[in-house]
Design a protein around this motif. Structure first.
Motif, PDB file in Angstrom:
ATOM      1  N   TYR A 195       5.146 -50.655  20.088  1.00 16.77           N
ATOM      2  CA  TYR A 195       5.842 -51.758  21.878  1.00 16.77           C
ATOM      3  C   TYR A 195       6.991 -51.198  22.051  1.00 16.77           C
ATOM      4  CZ  TYR A 195       2.201 -55.064  20.032  1.00 16.77           C
ATOM      5  OH  TYR A 195       0.809 -55.969  19.471  1.00 16.77           O
ATOM      6  N   THR A 196       6.742 -50.421  23.403  1.00 12.55           N
ATOM      7  CA  THR A 196       7.998 -49.754  23.672  1.00 12.55           C
ATOM      8  C   THR A 196       8.379 -50.288  25.062  1.00 12.55           C
ATOM      9  OG1 THR A 196       7.007 -47.673  24.171  1.00 12.55           O
ATOM     10  CG2 THR A 196       8.076 -48.168  21.996  1.00 12.55           C
ATOM     11  N   GLY A 197       9.968 -50.318  25.125  1.00 12.92           N
ATOM     12  CA  GLY A 197      10.016 -50.833  26.599  1.00 12.92           C
ATOM     13  C   GLY A 197      10.697 -50.096  27.218  1.00 12.92           C
ATOM     14  N   GLN A 198      11.622 -49.889  28.564  1.00 12.87           N
ATOM     15  CA  GLN A 198      12.132 -48.268  29.068  1.00 12.87           C
ATOM     16  C   GLN A 198      13.120 -48.360  29.419  1.00 12.87           C
ATOM     17  OE1 GLN A 198      10.589 -46.477  32.473  1.00 12.87           O
ATOM     18  NE2 GLN A 198      12.030 -45.995  34.010  1.00 12.87           N
ATOM     19  N   ASN A 199      13.789 -50.267  29.788  1.00 14.13           N
ATOM     20  CA  ASN A 199      15.261 -49.982  29.799  1.00 14.13           C
ATOM     21  C   ASN A 199      15.756 -51.819  29.276  1.00 14.13           C
ATOM     22  OD1 ASN A 199      14.151 -51.368  31.913  1.00 14.13           O
ATOM     23  ND2 ASN A 199      13.725 -49.520  32.859  1.00 14.13           N
ATOM     24  N   PRO A 200      17.159 -51.754  29.777  1.00 13.89           N
ATOM     25  CA  PRO A 200      16.834 -53.498  30.113  1.00 13.89           C
ATOM     26  C   PRO A 200      15.988 -54.843  30.777  1.00 13.89           C
ATOM     27  CG  PRO A 200      18.763 -52.253  30.476  1.00 13.89           C
ATOM     28  CD  PRO A 200      17.584 -51.248  30.713  1.00 13.89           C
ATOM     29  N   ALA A 201      15.589 -54.250  31.775  1.00 18.18           N
ATOM     30  CA  ALA A 201      14.552 -55.296  32.190  1.00 18.18           C
ATOM     31  C   ALA A 201      13.416 -55.147  31.199  1.00 18.18           C
ATOM     32  CB  ALA A 201      14.315 -55.319  33.670  1.00 18.18           C
ATOM     33  N   SER A 202      12.785 -54.253  31.076  1.00 19.08           N
ATOM     34  CA  SER A 202      11.682 -54.626  29.829  1.00 19.08           C
ATOM     35  C   SER A 202      12.168 -55.138  28.717  1.00 19.08           C
ATOM     36  CB  SER A 202      11.187 -52.935  29.120  1.00 19.08           C
ATOM     37  OG  SER A 202      11.384 -52.063  30.642  1.00 19.08           O
ATOM     38  N   SER A 203      13.234 -55.753  28.679  1.00 23.12           N
ATOM     39  CA  SER A 203      13.269 -56.456  27.033  1.00 23.12           C
ATOM     40  C   SER A 203      12.494 -57.740  26.990  1.00 23.12           C
ATOM     41  CB  SER A 203      14.959 -56.529  26.522  1.00 23.12           C
ATOM     42  OG  SER A 203      15.495 -57.266  27.574  1.00 23.12           O
ATOM     43  N   GLU A 204      12.442 -58.245  27.971  1.00 22.03           N
ATOM     44  CA  GLU A 204      11.999 -59.312  27.711  1.00 22.03           C
ATOM     45  C   GLU A 204      10.214 -59.434  27.291  1.00 22.03           C
ATOM     46  OE1 GLU A 204      11.865 -64.601  29.993  1.00 22.03           O
ATOM     47  OE2 GLU A 204      13.339 -63.143  30.435  1.00 22.03           O
ATOM     48  N   PRO A 205       9.448 -58.818  28.717  1.00 16.15           N
ATOM     49  CA  PRO A 205       7.920 -58.395  28.939  1.00 16.15           C
ATOM     50  C   PRO A 205       8.380 -57.903  27.691  1.00 16.15           C
ATOM     51  CG  PRO A 205       9.525 -57.397  30.263  1.00 16.15           C
ATOM     52  CD  PRO A 205      10.656 -57.982  29.920  1.00 16.15           C
ATOM     53  N   LEU A 206       8.197 -56.902  27.190  1.00 11.16           N
ATOM     54  CA  LEU A 206       7.975 -56.479  26.202  1.00 11.16           C
ATOM     55  C   LEU A 206       8.386 -58.118  24.708  1.00 11.16           C
ATOM     56  CD1 LEU A 206       7.232 -54.460  23.880  1.00 11.16           C
ATOM     57  CD2 LEU A 206      10.199 -53.923  23.671  1.00 11.16           C
ATOM     58  N   ALA A 207       9.437 -58.086  24.844  1.00 10.93           N
ATOM     59  CA  ALA A 207       9.050 -59.810  23.038  1.00 10.93           C
ATOM     60  C   ALA A 207       7.807 -60.079  24.236  1.00 10.93           C
ATOM     61  CB  ALA A 207      10.311 -60.828  23.500  1.00 10.93           C
ATOM     62  N   GLN A 208       7.869 -60.736  24.325  1.00  7.16           N
ATOM     63  CA  GLN A 208       6.724 -61.414  25.459  1.00  7.16           C
ATOM     64  C   GLN A 208       5.250 -60.640  24.639  1.00  7.16           C
ATOM     65  OE1 GLN A 208       6.490 -64.824  25.965  1.00  7.16           O
ATOM     66  NE2 GLN A 208       8.465 -64.919  27.502  1.00  7.16           N
ATOM     67  N   GLU A 209       4.935 -59.440  25.012  1.00  2.00           N
ATOM     68  CA  GLU A 209       4.081 -58.790  24.085  1.00  2.00           C
ATOM     69  C   GLU A 209       4.043 -58.883  22.874  1.00  2.00           C
ATOM     70  OE1 GLU A 209       1.225 -57.527  25.914  1.00  2.00           O
ATOM     71  OE2 GLU A 209       1.640 -56.832  27.711  1.00  2.00           O
ATOM     72  N   MET A 210       5.338 -58.668  22.203  1.00  6.72           N
ATOM     73  CA  MET A 210       4.531 -59.138  21.151  1.00  6.72           C
ATOM     74  C   MET A 210       4.882 -60.361  20.415  1.00  6.72           C
ATOM     75  SD  MET A 210       8.566 -56.862  19.707  1.00  6.72           S
ATOM     76  CE  MET A 210       7.367 -56.626  17.757  1.00  6.72           C
ATOM     77  N   LEU A 211       4.862 -61.026  21.511  1.00  6.78           N
ATOM     78  CA  LEU A 211       4.687 -62.019  20.897  1.00  6.78           C
ATOM     79  C   LEU A 211       2.866 -62.964  20.194  1.00  6.78           C
ATOM     80  CD1 LEU A 211       6.212 -65.780  20.432  1.00  6.78           C
ATOM     81  CD2 LEU A 211       6.012 -65.710  22.785  1.00  6.78           C
ATOM     82  N   THR A 212       2.504 -62.484  22.005  1.00  8.14           N
ATOM     83  CA  THR A 212       1.151 -61.734  22.038  1.00  8.14           C
ATOM     84  C   THR A 212       0.394 -61.946  20.076  1.00  8.14           C
ATOM     85  OG1 THR A 212       1.254 -62.131  24.200  1.00  8.14           O
ATOM     86  CG2 THR A 212      -1.207 -62.175  22.608  1.00  8.14           C
ATOM     87  N   ALA A 213       1.154 -60.900  20.268  1.00 10.18           N
ATOM     88  CA  ALA A 213       0.175 -60.148  18.684  1.00 10.18           C
ATOM     89  C   ALA A 213       0.807 -61.137  17.576  1.00 10.18           C
ATOM     90  CB  ALA A 213       0.886 -58.619  18.203  1.00 10.18           C
ATOM     91  N   LEU A 214       1.844 -61.670  17.096  1.00 10.13           N
ATOM     92  CA  LEU A 214       1.850 -62.460  16.545  1.00 10.13           C
ATOM     93  C   LEU A 214       1.453 -63.635  16.884  1.00 10.13           C
ATOM     94  CD1 LEU A 214       5.567 -62.025  16.818  1.00 10.13           C
ATOM     95  CD2 LEU A 214       4.875 -61.314  15.254  1.00 10.13           C
ATOM     96  N   ARG A 215       1.143 -64.472  17.521  1.00  9.31           N
ATOM     97  CA  ARG A 215      -0.047 -65.403  17.665  1.00  9.31           C
ATOM     98  C   ARG A 215      -1.326 -65.198  17.134  1.00  9.31           C
ATOM     99  NH1 ARG A 215       1.680 -66.579  23.518  1.00  9.31           N
ATOM    100  NH2 ARG A 215       3.582 -67.441  23.310  1.00  9.31           N
TER     101      ARG A 215
END
Length: 231
Positions: free
Chosen positions: A211-231
């Motif tokens: 899971y990769t994010g381009q810039n600071p604005a991408s950090s929260e949506p990136l974490a949300q994507e990872m959260l889905t995987a952790l569920r």
């Protein structure tokens, strides 16, 4: 509850092409926003840095202008104060990726200084990738992938579709002309399929467990994507 490892820079500067040291560290939002996402869902965050050095936030990342105003800056500062794990990080060389359910690399220019050449970090990244552990890397954090390349330039990450801080963003940030190298250039030379989005807009790319994010604005949506995987 999952255990999530934040691998963070221990550097407080980035050495530019003329030898000067540009003050930096980790970018505050890129640690604070994912921390809020993960801990808000009941997960545990553990921090590791090279040598166990306490990570330092880039002062520029704490300014109102970098956080949408005074209120946003205050919220980021509060989160960093709550992150007691920042004060006593684990030495990266003693960490085993197998002890964690996910791994996350915040950015900032600091990783360009230390994680870009850190072999302990490289071993951890390859281990996480091979185990299909959810692996999140944002902004300048992908600099940590560079030492995974072998002598021929091939890396286990070669061929993966991913993103990171772009040349266009580095130019707009005013440091491209002073940089000893640019992250996008090095990643493309390593053989990744670099997905460049609009400067400063959220851009999250998922390829398998990466899971990769381009810039600071991408950090929260990136974490949300990872959260889905952790569920």
């Amino acid at each position: 509850m999952a255990r999530i490892l934040f691998v963070m820079t221990g550097a407080d500067h980035w050495t530019l092409s003329d030898g000067t040291k540009h003050p930096t560290g980790f970018w505050a939002e890129e640690a604070a926003a994912p921390y809020r996402v993960f801990t808000g869902a009941g997960h545990e965050v553990v921090v590791a840095t090279p040598g166990g050095a306490a990570p330092m936030a880039d002062e520029a990342s704490l300014a109102p202008g970098a956080n949408g105003g005074e209120e946003g800056a205050a919220a980021v500062r509060r989160t960093l104060e709550e992150m007691t794990v920042l004060r006593e990080p684990l030495p990266l060389e003693e960490v085993d990726a197998g002890d964690f359910d996910a791994v996350f690399y915040p950015g900032g220019h600091g990783p360009m200084e230390d994680l870009s050449a850190d072999e302990d970090s490289a071993r951890l990244l390859v281990s996480a990738l091979e185990a299909r552990t959810p692996l999140g890397v944002v902004c300048h954090g992908p600099a940590a992938l560079l030492p995974t390349a072998r002598s021929g330039g091939e890396s286990p990450f070669s061929g993966y579709r991913m993103t990171g801080f772009t040349n266009a963003e580095e130019r707009q940030a005013g440091l491209a002309d002073k940089a000893p190298w640019l992250l996008q250039d090095r990643l493309e030379a390593m053989g990744v399929d670099f997905a460049e989005g609009e400067p400063w807009a959220p851009n999250v790319v998922v390829d398998g467990s990466l899971y990769t994010g381009q810039n600071p604005a991408s950090s929260e949506p990136l974490a949300q994507e990872m959260l889905t995987a952790l569920r």
